[in-house]
Design a protein around this motif. Structure first.
Motif, PDB file in Angstrom:
ATOM      1  N   VAL A 201      -8.368 -54.243 -15.723  1.00  0.00           N
ATOM      2  CA  VAL A 201      -9.764 -54.063 -15.229  1.00  0.00           C
ATOM      3  C   VAL A 201      -9.487 -52.680 -15.322  1.00  0.00           C
ATOM      4  O   VAL A 201      -9.387 -52.114 -14.500  1.00  0.00           O
ATOM      5  CB  VAL A 201     -10.888 -54.798 -14.181  1.00  0.00           C
ATOM      6  N   VAL A 202     -10.343 -51.765 -16.146  1.00  0.00           N
ATOM      7  CA  VAL A 202     -10.626 -50.388 -15.370  1.00  0.00           C
ATOM      8  C   VAL A 202     -11.812 -50.120 -15.151  1.00  0.00           C
ATOM      9  O   VAL A 202     -12.894 -49.999 -15.910  1.00  0.00           O
ATOM     10  CB  VAL A 202     -10.139 -49.136 -16.655  1.00  0.00           C
ATOM     11  N   LEU A 203     -12.098 -48.968 -14.222  1.00  0.00           N
ATOM     12  CA  LEU A 203     -13.049 -48.919 -13.512  1.00  0.00           C
ATOM     13  C   LEU A 203     -13.603 -46.863 -13.425  1.00  0.00           C
ATOM     14  O   LEU A 203     -12.867 -46.953 -12.898  1.00  0.00           O
ATOM     15  CB  LEU A 203     -13.654 -49.349 -12.666  1.00  0.00           C
ATOM     16  N   THR A 204     -14.535 -46.888 -13.702  1.00  0.00           N
ATOM     17  CA  THR A 204     -14.746 -45.706 -13.125  1.00  0.00           C
ATOM     18  C   THR A 204     -15.702 -45.322 -11.833  1.00  0.00           C
ATOM     19  O   THR A 204     -15.841 -46.544 -11.697  1.00  0.00           O
ATOM     20  CB  THR A 204     -15.282 -45.069 -14.108  1.00  0.00           C
ATOM     21  N   ALA A 205     -15.660 -44.600 -10.979  1.00  0.00           N
ATOM     22  CA  ALA A 205     -16.612 -44.281  -9.286  1.00  0.00           C
ATOM     23  C   ALA A 205     -16.616 -43.247  -9.466  1.00  0.00           C
ATOM     24  O   ALA A 205     -15.839 -42.440  -9.911  1.00  0.00           O
ATOM     25  CB  ALA A 205     -15.428 -44.938  -9.041  1.00  0.00           C
ATOM     26  N   GLY A 206     -17.060 -43.008  -8.420  1.00  0.00           N
ATOM     27  CA  GLY A 206     -17.795 -41.386  -7.917  1.00  0.00           C
ATOM     28  C   GLY A 206     -18.558 -40.581  -8.930  1.00  0.00           C
ATOM     29  O   GLY A 206     -18.726 -40.457  -9.761  1.00  0.00           O
ATOM     30  N   PRO A 207     -18.789 -39.132  -8.324  1.00  0.00           N
ATOM     31  CA  PRO A 207     -19.063 -38.341  -9.037  1.00  0.00           C
ATOM     32  C   PRO A 207     -18.239 -37.434  -9.941  1.00  0.00           C
ATOM     33  O   PRO A 207     -16.966 -37.380  -9.584  1.00  0.00           O
ATOM     34  CB  PRO A 207     -20.064 -37.100  -7.697  1.00  0.00           C
ATOM     35  N   THR A 208     -18.700 -36.911 -11.296  1.00  0.00           N
ATOM     36  CA  THR A 208     -17.893 -35.436 -11.572  1.00  0.00           C
ATOM     37  C   THR A 208     -18.090 -34.603 -11.180  1.00  0.00           C
ATOM     38  O   THR A 208     -19.520 -33.823 -10.540  1.00  0.00           O
ATOM     39  CB  THR A 208     -18.069 -35.461 -12.733  1.00  0.00           C
ATOM     40  N   ARG A 209     -16.912 -33.348 -11.152  1.00  0.00           N
ATOM     41  CA  ARG A 209     -17.876 -31.835 -11.289  1.00  0.00           C
ATOM     42  C   ARG A 209     -17.452 -30.731 -11.597  1.00  0.00           C
ATOM     43  O   ARG A 209     -16.224 -31.380 -12.380  1.00  0.00           O
ATOM     44  CB  ARG A 209     -16.859 -31.284  -9.827  1.00  0.00           C
ATOM     45  N   GLU A 210     -18.742 -30.653 -12.257  1.00  0.00           N
ATOM     46  CA  GLU A 210     -18.237 -29.249 -13.457  1.00  0.00           C
ATOM     47  C   GLU A 210     -18.266 -27.823 -12.940  1.00  0.00           C
ATOM     48  O   GLU A 210     -19.990 -27.379 -13.038  1.00  0.00           O
ATOM     49  CB  GLU A 210     -19.835 -29.564 -14.567  1.00  0.00           C
ATOM     50  N   ALA A 211     -17.686 -27.031 -13.488  1.00  0.00           N
ATOM     51  CA  ALA A 211     -17.366 -25.923 -12.984  1.00  0.00           C
ATOM     52  C   ALA A 211     -17.928 -24.793 -13.469  1.00  0.00           C
ATOM     53  O   ALA A 211     -18.621 -24.737 -15.182  1.00  0.00           O
ATOM     54  CB  ALA A 211     -15.742 -25.784 -12.995  1.00  0.00           C
ATOM     55  N   LEU A 212     -19.039 -24.320 -12.268  1.00  0.00           N
ATOM     56  CA  LEU A 212     -19.460 -22.764 -12.437  1.00  0.00           C
ATOM     57  C   LEU A 212     -18.493 -21.741 -13.126  1.00  0.00           C
ATOM     58  O   LEU A 212     -18.824 -20.688 -13.572  1.00  0.00           O
ATOM     59  CB  LEU A 212     -20.225 -22.911 -11.843  1.00  0.00           C
ATOM     60  N   ASP A 213     -17.607 -21.211 -11.859  1.00  0.00           N
ATOM     61  CA  ASP A 213     -16.483 -20.034 -11.454  1.00  0.00           C
ATOM     62  C   ASP A 213     -15.944 -21.162 -10.485  1.00  0.00           C
ATOM     63  O   ASP A 213     -15.541 -21.987 -10.243  1.00  0.00           O
ATOM     64  CB  ASP A 213     -17.275 -19.036 -10.800  1.00  0.00           C
ATOM     65  N   PRO A 214     -14.971 -20.555 -10.477  1.00  0.00           N
ATOM     66  CA  PRO A 214     -13.520 -20.848  -9.274  1.00  0.00           C
ATOM     67  C   PRO A 214     -13.947 -21.388  -8.373  1.00  0.00           C
ATOM     68  O   PRO A 214     -13.156 -22.204  -7.597  1.00  0.00           O
ATOM     69  CB  PRO A 214     -12.528 -19.741  -9.207  1.00  0.00           C
ATOM     70  N   VAL A 215     -15.091 -21.151  -7.457  1.00  0.00           N
ATOM     71  CA  VAL A 215     -15.709 -21.837  -5.857  1.00  0.00           C
ATOM     72  C   VAL A 215     -16.926 -22.943  -6.513  1.00  0.00           C
ATOM     73  O   VAL A 215     -17.341 -23.474  -5.512  1.00  0.00           O
ATOM     74  CB  VAL A 215     -15.809 -20.465  -4.910  1.00  0.00           C
ATOM     75  N   ARG A 216     -18.080 -22.645  -7.601  1.00  0.00           N
ATOM     76  CA  ARG A 216     -18.831 -23.070  -7.385  1.00  0.00           C
ATOM     77  C   ARG A 216     -18.765 -24.452  -8.983  1.00  0.00           C
ATOM     78  O   ARG A 216     -18.258 -24.368  -9.008  1.00  0.00           O
ATOM     79  CB  ARG A 216     -20.370 -22.303  -7.382  1.00  0.00           C
ATOM     80  N   PHE A 217     -19.883 -25.641  -8.029  1.00  0.00           N
ATOM     81  CA  PHE A 217     -19.904 -26.695  -9.317  1.00  0.00           C
ATOM     82  C   PHE A 217     -20.811 -27.295  -9.685  1.00  0.00           C
ATOM     83  O   PHE A 217     -22.055 -26.957  -8.373  1.00  0.00           O
ATOM     84  CB  PHE A 217     -18.602 -27.764  -9.002  1.00  0.00           C
ATOM     85  N   ILE A 218     -21.537 -28.118 -10.589  1.00  0.00           N
ATOM     86  CA  ILE A 218     -21.961 -28.899 -10.127  1.00  0.00           C
ATOM     87  C   ILE A 218     -22.034 -30.267  -9.875  1.00  0.00           C
ATOM     88  O   ILE A 218     -21.501 -30.496 -10.448  1.00  0.00           O
ATOM     89  CB  ILE A 218     -23.338 -28.805 -11.886  1.00  0.00           C
ATOM     90  N   SER A 219     -22.677 -30.845  -9.836  1.00  0.00           N
ATOM     91  CA  SER A 219     -21.976 -32.525  -9.004  1.00  0.00           C
ATOM     92  C   SER A 219     -23.695 -33.652  -8.403  1.00  0.00           C
ATOM     93  O   SER A 219     -24.378 -32.827  -8.539  1.00  0.00           O
ATOM     94  CB  SER A 219     -20.855 -32.664  -8.269  1.00  0.00           C
ATOM     95  N   ASN A 220     -23.130 -34.503  -7.690  1.00  0.00           N
ATOM     96  CA  ASN A 220     -24.415 -35.349  -7.696  1.00  0.00           C
ATOM     97  C   ASN A 220     -24.050 -35.779  -6.991  1.00  0.00           C
ATOM     98  O   ASN A 220     -22.554 -35.887  -5.581  1.00  0.00           O
ATOM     99  CB  ASN A 220     -24.609 -35.662  -8.716  1.00  0.00           C
ATOM    100  N   HIS A 221     -25.162 -36.923  -5.387  1.00  0.00           N
ATOM    101  CA  HIS A 221     -24.362 -37.632  -4.361  1.00  0.00           C
ATOM    102  C   HIS A 221     -23.927 -38.931  -4.468  1.00  0.00           C
ATOM    103  O   HIS A 221     -23.471 -39.103  -3.081  1.00  0.00           O
ATOM    104  CB  HIS A 221     -26.057 -37.591  -3.878  1.00  0.00           C
ATOM    105  N   SER A 222     -23.516 -39.189  -6.121  1.00  0.00           N
ATOM    106  CA  SER A 222     -22.274 -40.328  -5.503  1.00  0.00           C
ATOM    107  C   SER A 222     -21.498 -40.690  -4.643  1.00  0.00           C
ATOM    108  O   SER A 222     -20.703 -39.500  -4.318  1.00  0.00           O
ATOM    109  CB  SER A 222     -21.549 -40.328  -6.942  1.00  0.00           C
ATOM    110  N   SER A 223     -21.197 -41.555  -3.641  1.00  0.00           N
ATOM    111  CA  SER A 223     -19.978 -41.851  -2.955  1.00  0.00           C
ATOM    112  C   SER A 223     -18.831 -42.064  -3.399  1.00  0.00           C
ATOM    113  O   SER A 223     -18.133 -41.946  -2.893  1.00  0.00           O
ATOM    114  CB  SER A 223     -20.228 -42.429  -1.957  1.00  0.00           C
TER     115      SER A 223
END
Length: 420
Positions: A201-223
């Motif tokens: 069984v292969v699963l994915t979990a949690g959010p992903t982070r899409e970088a804007l710069d070295p310190v900022r990213f776009i993400s979501n509230h998935s725990s």
């Protein structure tokens, strides 16, 4: 543990060397320990070792002239507060599950009213074998013993997989909690599952982070709680589990292999690598970002303007890519929606060629993201089933049982009959 009377049964496996440390730990905590060895165990470790650690002569003969009335099995059966078999080999489990009494250890197990605990240890293929799983299932069904473990990892034979005996410290801790009443026998037992034996069984979990710069990213509230609970439930059902996880603050479940990723592209690459090697069931619980910044700044972006325009580009659709494979696994998607939940889920099910989709309303703050509970509807081509609000750990077990009970290749034809 002071004064507790524990029979430690040692059977013929290489893990017998760990039993010496277990006996030492129990004696150190104040328990009275009587070691009983099978004939096979004598080939792996000398009785003198256990005698020195326990302070008692080792017992191994069914017909013991020094025992009371020559009936050592009855004497020990009445004496023990707990009978702990570590390691419990495939051979011993087979004999015990069928009620054989052909040596001192199996005979006293049948004769005792004390709690019996089995700590399995064997090659991973032997553990996965249908006969072993049938025997473990029979023990669970009859309620004749608790089963603790096995663990997963490298084995003496060079294989890797489930079958390692739990470490002595873990067994000791569980024994203390059981004997002191901190855990009931039911709470202390490992889940015994056979439904997904031999499945990957292969699963994915949690959010992903899409970088804007070295310190900022776009993400979501998935725990990641739902995905991790599903991974734990799949492992408990006997599956080999690979969990591909975005950034979360959760411990990896026992017996699960975790691959850590950050971005959607990294998750896509990890999933396709795992699925194309060998995968029977793919469950996509991760909240993957649909878009990522078209370009990522090399340095931190400064506040030089009143506004900032970020151009986004589409990320790969992971679950759709898996479902489009020529020989796809049974593919389960998740639809986290804030409105018109069922209609959006039905659209995704058809559009992405999924076998099943699990829909939940993340606008309800009492369920979904960051909550310990969830309420979902499961949809497939010809049917729907609703799971009422419950803890995510319980929901995960229910969903894994639901998936395991259905032949994914013929879901539409038999789904309704399974639900009845």
């Amino acid at each position: 543990m002071q004064g507790k009377k524990i029979v430690v049964g040692v059977t013929g496996g290489i893990a017998a060397y760990k039993s010496a440390e277990l006996v030492r730990n129990l004696v150190k905590l104040g328990a009275q320990v009587q070691v009983v060895m099978t004939e096979g165990a004598l080939a792996f470790i000398q009785p003198m070792t256990f005698q020195a650690l326990s302070g008692r002569p080792v017992r191994s003969s069914l017909l013991d002239a020094e025992a009371e009335a020559g009936m050592g099995h009855i004497e020990l059966a009445k004496w023990a507060d707990l009978v702990l078999i570590a390691p419990a080999t495939a051979n011993f489990i087979a004999r015990y599950s069928h009620g054989l009494a052909d040596d001192l250890l199996t005979t006293l197990c049948l004769a005792t009213s004390a709690q019996v605990v089995l700590v399995p240890a064997m090659n991973q293929a032997m553990w996965k074998h249908a006969a072993t799983q049938r025997n473990i299932g029979l023990i669970a069904e009859l309620g004749t013993a608790l089963v603790w473990g096995p663990d997963e990892g490298a084995q003496a034979c060079g294989d890797t997989g489930p079958g390692r005996m739990l470490e002595p410290e873990v067994i000791t801790d569980k024994t203390v909690k059981l004997c002191s009443g901190q855990l009931t026998p039911k709470q202390s037992a490992e889940p015994v599952g056979t439904k997904l034996i031999g499945k990957h069984v292969v699963l994915t979990a949690g959010p992903t982070r899409e970088a804007l710069d070295p310190v900022r990213f776009i993400s979501n509230h998935s725990s990641g709680k739902m995905g991790y609970a599903l991974a734990e439930a799949a492992a408990a059902a006997g599956a080999k589990v690979t969990l591909i996880s975005g950034p979360v603050h959760l411990a990896c479940p026992a017996g699960v292999s975790r691959v850590g990723v950050s971005s959607a592209q990294q998750m896509y690459d990890a999933v396709m690598s795992a699925v194309q090697k060998q995968c029977d069931i793919f469950i996509a619980t991760a909240a993957v970002a649909d878009y990522r910044p078209e370009s990522v700044a090399d340095q931190k972006i400064k506040k030089n303007n009143d506004e900032m325009i970020v151009r986004l580009t589409r990320n790969p659709d992971i679950v759709a890519a898996v479902a489009a494979l020529p020989e796809k696994p049974f593919t389960v998607g998740f639809a986290a929606e804030t409105n018109d939940v069922l209609n959006y889920a039905k659209g995704k099910l058809a559009r992405k060629n999924l076998d099943m989709i699990v829909a939940n309303d993340v606008s309800d703050l009492s369920i979904g993201f960051n909550s310990d509970s969830n309420r979902v509807s499961v949809l497939w081509k010809d049917g729907q089933h609703d799971f009422g609000k419950r803890p995510k750990t319980q929901l995960a077990q229910d969903l894994i049982d639901f998936i395991a009970d259905i032949d994914g290749r013929h879901l539409g034809a038999i789904g309704q009959s399974v639900l009845k």
